[in-house]
Design a protein around this motif. Structure first.
Motif, mmCIF file in Angstrom:
data_model
loop_
_atom_site.group_PDB
_atom_site.id
_atom_site.type_symbol
_atom_site.label_atom_id
_atom_site.label_comp_id
_atom_site.label_asym_id
_atom_site.label_seq_id
_atom_site.Cartn_x
_atom_site.Cartn_y
_atom_site.Cartn_z
ATOM 1 N N VAL A 229 -2.013 5.231 43.850
ATOM 2 C CA VAL A 229 -2.994 6.288 44.084
ATOM 3 C C VAL A 229 -3.981 5.836 45.147
ATOM 4 O O VAL A 229 -4.646 4.805 44.987
ATOM 5 N N GLY A 230 -4.076 6.605 46.240
ATOM 6 C CA GLY A 230 -4.972 6.223 47.321
ATOM 7 C C GLY A 230 -5.577 7.427 48.007
ATOM 8 O O GLY A 230 -5.254 8.579 47.702
ATOM 9 N N ASP A 231 -6.465 7.134 48.983
ATOM 10 C CA ASP A 231 -7.190 8.216 49.653
ATOM 11 C C ASP A 231 -6.879 8.306 51.139
ATOM 12 O O ASP A 231 -7.561 9.043 51.859
ATOM 13 N N THR A 232 -5.877 7.557 51.622
ATOM 14 C CA THR A 232 -5.518 7.611 53.038
ATOM 15 C C THR A 232 -4.009 7.780 53.187
ATOM 16 O O THR A 232 -3.243 7.529 52.250
ATOM 17 N N LEU A 233 -3.608 8.149 54.394
ATOM 18 C CA LEU A 233 -2.183 8.276 54.673
ATOM 19 C C LEU A 233 -1.483 6.924 54.570
ATOM 20 O O LEU A 233 -0.320 6.858 54.160
ATOM 21 N N ASP A 234 -2.170 5.846 54.918
ATOM 22 C CA ASP A 234 -1.557 4.525 54.792
ATOM 23 C C ASP A 234 -1.277 4.160 53.339
ATOM 24 O O ASP A 234 -0.351 3.395 53.053
ATOM 25 N N ASP A 235 -2.061 4.688 52.418
ATOM 26 C CA ASP A 235 -1.758 4.452 51.002
ATOM 27 C C ASP A 235 -0.433 5.112 50.624
ATOM 28 O O ASP A 235 0.411 4.507 49.959
ATOM 29 N N VAL A 236 -0.257 6.355 51.060
ATOM 30 C CA VAL A 236 1.010 7.040 50.793
ATOM 31 C C VAL A 236 2.156 6.330 51.510
ATOM 32 O O VAL A 236 3.242 6.141 50.939
ATOM 33 N N ARG A 237 1.928 5.911 52.755
ATOM 34 C CA ARG A 237 2.968 5.193 53.499
ATOM 35 C C ARG A 237 3.337 3.884 52.808
ATOM 36 O O ARG A 237 4.487 3.441 52.861
ATOM 37 N N THR A 238 2.362 3.254 52.146
ATOM 38 C CA THR A 238 2.651 2.022 51.403
ATOM 39 C C THR A 238 3.665 2.298 50.293
ATOM 40 O O THR A 238 4.616 1.529 50.089
ATOM 41 N N ALA A 239 3.468 3.398 49.572
ATOM 42 C CA ALA A 239 4.404 3.762 48.507
ATOM 43 C C ALA A 239 5.778 4.096 49.073
ATOM 44 O O ALA A 239 6.813 3.681 48.517
ATOM 45 N N VAL A 240 5.794 4.836 50.175
ATOM 46 C CA VAL A 240 7.073 5.190 50.812
ATOM 47 C C VAL A 240 7.793 3.924 51.270
ATOM 48 O O VAL A 240 9.014 3.760 51.068
ATOM 49 N N ASN A 241 7.054 3.006 51.880
ATOM 50 C CA ASN A 241 7.657 1.754 52.356
ATOM 51 C C ASN A 241 8.145 0.894 51.195
ATOM 52 O O ASN A 241 9.175 0.207 51.306
ATOM 53 N N ALA A 242 7.413 0.916 50.083
ATOM 54 C CA ALA A 242 7.845 0.148 48.907
ATOM 55 C C ALA A 242 9.161 0.700 48.363
ATOM 56 O O ALA A 242 10.057 -0.068 47.977
ATOM 57 N N LEU A 261 -9.812 12.557 53.505
ATOM 58 C CA LEU A 261 -8.903 13.701 53.547
ATOM 59 C C LEU A 261 -9.287 14.690 52.464
ATOM 60 O O LEU A 261 -9.332 14.353 51.273
ATOM 61 N N THR A 262 -9.572 15.930 52.875
ATOM 62 C CA THR A 262 -10.032 16.927 51.925
ATOM 63 C C THR A 262 -9.387 18.276 52.234
ATOM 64 O O THR A 262 -8.843 18.488 53.310
ATOM 65 N N GLY A 263 -9.461 19.166 51.277
ATOM 66 C CA GLY A 263 -9.055 20.552 51.485
ATOM 67 C C GLY A 263 -7.573 20.709 51.764
ATOM 68 O O GLY A 263 -6.757 19.802 51.560
ATOM 69 N N ASP A 264 -7.237 21.906 52.255
ATOM 70 C CA ASP A 264 -5.838 22.229 52.525
ATOM 71 C C ASP A 264 -5.264 21.353 53.627
ATOM 72 O O ASP A 264 -4.081 20.974 53.579
ATOM 73 N N ASP A 265 -6.088 21.008 54.634
ATOM 74 C CA ASP A 265 -5.608 20.165 55.719
ATOM 75 C C ASP A 265 -5.255 18.772 55.204
ATOM 76 O O ASP A 265 -4.223 18.202 55.566
ATOM 77 N N LYS A 269 -1.535 16.935 55.180
ATOM 78 C CA LYS A 269 -1.281 15.625 55.783
ATOM 79 C C LYS A 269 -0.645 14.663 54.783
ATOM 80 O O LYS A 269 0.275 13.906 55.134
ATOM 81 N N TYR A 270 -1.139 14.668 53.552
ATOM 82 C CA TYR A 270 -0.527 13.827 52.520
ATOM 83 C C TYR A 270 0.941 14.189 52.318
ATOM 84 O O TYR A 270 1.811 13.310 52.251
ATOM 85 N N GLU A 271 1.200 15.476 52.196
ATOM 86 C CA GLU A 271 2.571 15.911 51.942
ATOM 87 C C GLU A 271 3.483 15.548 53.100
ATOM 88 O O GLU A 271 4.630 15.109 52.893
ATOM 89 N N ASP A 272 2.995 15.698 54.328
ATOM 90 C CA ASP A 272 3.789 15.331 55.506
ATOM 91 C C ASP A 272 4.088 13.835 55.535
ATOM 92 O O ASP A 272 5.121 13.411 56.072
ATOM 93 N N ALA A 273 3.169 13.023 54.971
ATOM 94 C CA ALA A 273 3.365 11.568 54.949
ATOM 95 C C ALA A 273 4.300 11.122 53.836
ATOM 96 O O ALA A 273 4.675 9.941 53.778
ATOM 97 N N GLY A 274 4.665 12.050 52.931
ATOM 98 C CA GLY A 274 5.607 11.710 51.870
ATOM 99 C C GLY A 274 5.005 11.575 50.489
ATOM 100 O O GLY A 274 5.634 10.993 49.589
ATOM 101 N N ALA A 275 3.791 12.118 50.290
ATOM 102 C CA ALA A 275 3.169 12.020 48.970
ATOM 103 C C ALA A 275 3.990 12.752 47.924
ATOM 104 O O ALA A 275 4.498 13.848 48.161
ATOM 105 N N SER A 276 4.102 12.152 46.756
ATOM 106 C CA SER A 276 4.771 12.800 45.638
ATOM 107 C C SER A 276 3.876 13.831 44.978
ATOM 108 O O SER A 276 4.366 14.757 44.326
#
Length: 290
Positions: A229-242, A261-265, A269-276
């Motif tokens: 669980v993170g608040d940046t795109l790199d946090d999501v990328r860390t999970a994807v890379n793992a 990162l807030t709101g719909d934007d 961005k999270y979803e585009d980075a691969g967030a579950s």
């Protein structure tokens, strides 16, 4: 979502750092160079990637300010987009400046670019005089000897969230904070995490989004599925890379909208980075995992 363990980032997840770390970035550059970036610009660096370390983000932002004095033509958005194209991080920022300015102007910028001084001013502003003496083992500048922005970090995570997570899951922490500063934040959040279940800036060289810390914690937990669980795109990328590095386990990345990162934007961005999943706050996590 069935998970065996939960790993949490600190900044923007457990505590709000808008008036601490992010303020320190802006004011460090202002203190050293007399001009700076807008606080809103910080998110552009975070989105570009490779800036899990806020000292390095400060360096890259200062580089932009200095380059502007040499006629650097790129806007902030173009600069950070180019950094992303170059792979992210401060080394990429330096390559972008060099490519745009040429050798002579870049060399003049490098002579002004005092990364050691920027880091020292950052720590003085962030920690305040007393903590700076204790953590950095140095005497602060008289004109910077304030209380420290670290005291302006509201706790986001609720006690009942901490209780729900620690009762049901193994809980770890992966953060870009130095170890001493991570300890302060965890104490404020009321989260007791053993040292062997933490990775801080001091514990591994690569930093996020490299998967090493996350896959190592998965091994230590003997977990089949680890949510990060993170608040940046790199946090999501860390999970994807793992997940790519360790296909024997699942690593769902969960973004929260309590950082930059807030709101719909931010959600997009999270979803585009691969967030579950994307949650409004870490406090929604226990119910979501139910």
């Amino acid at each position: 979502m069935n998970v065996d363990a939960v790993v949490l980032d600190v900044d923007g997840v457990l505590v709000d750092v808008a008036d601490s770390y992010r303020r320190a970035i802006v004011e460090s550059i202002e203190t050293v160079y007399g001009r700076t970036i807008r606080r809103a610009d910080i998110q552009s660096f975070k989105d570009a990637g490779g800036f899990n370390n806020d000292w390095e983000l400060t360096d890259a932002a200062a580089l932009f300010v200095l380059a502007k004095g040499e006629g650097f033509a790129l806007s902030m958005d173009d600069y950070t987009d180019r950094i992303a194209e170059e792979g992210g991080g401060v080394d990429a920022a330096e390559r972008v400046v060099c490519a745009e300015l040429g050798g002579n102007a870049t060399e003049r910028v490098r002579r002004e670019w005092n990364r050691e001084r920027l880091r020292d001013v950052f720590q003085q502003l962030y920690l305040g005089a007393d903590l700076y003496r204790g953590i950095e083992d140095a005497e602060p500048d008289p004109d910077l000897a304030g209380d420290g922005f670290i005291h302006d970090e509201p706790v986001i995570v609720a006690p009942e969230t901490v209780d729900a997570l620690t009762r049901r899951f193994d809980v770890g922490v992966v953060t870009g904070r130095p170890a001493a500063e991570a300890e302060i934040a965890l104490e404020r959040a009321g989260l007791d995490v053993p040292l062997e279940h933490r990775f801080t800036m001091d514990d591994w060289e690569e930093g996020k989004p490299h998967p090493y810390a996350l896959t190592t914690l998965a091994e230590r937990f003997a977990a089949d599925s680890v949510a990060f669980v993170g608040d940046t795109l790199d946090d999501v990328r860390t999970a994807v890379n793992a997940a790519d590095a360790d296909p024997s386990r699942e690593y769902p990345g969960i973004g929260v909208l309590t950082g930059g990162l807030t709101g719909d934007d931010g959600r997009r961005k999270y979803e585009d980075a691969g967030a579950s999943a994307v949650l409004d706050s870490v406090n929604d996590l226990p119910e979501f995992l139910d």
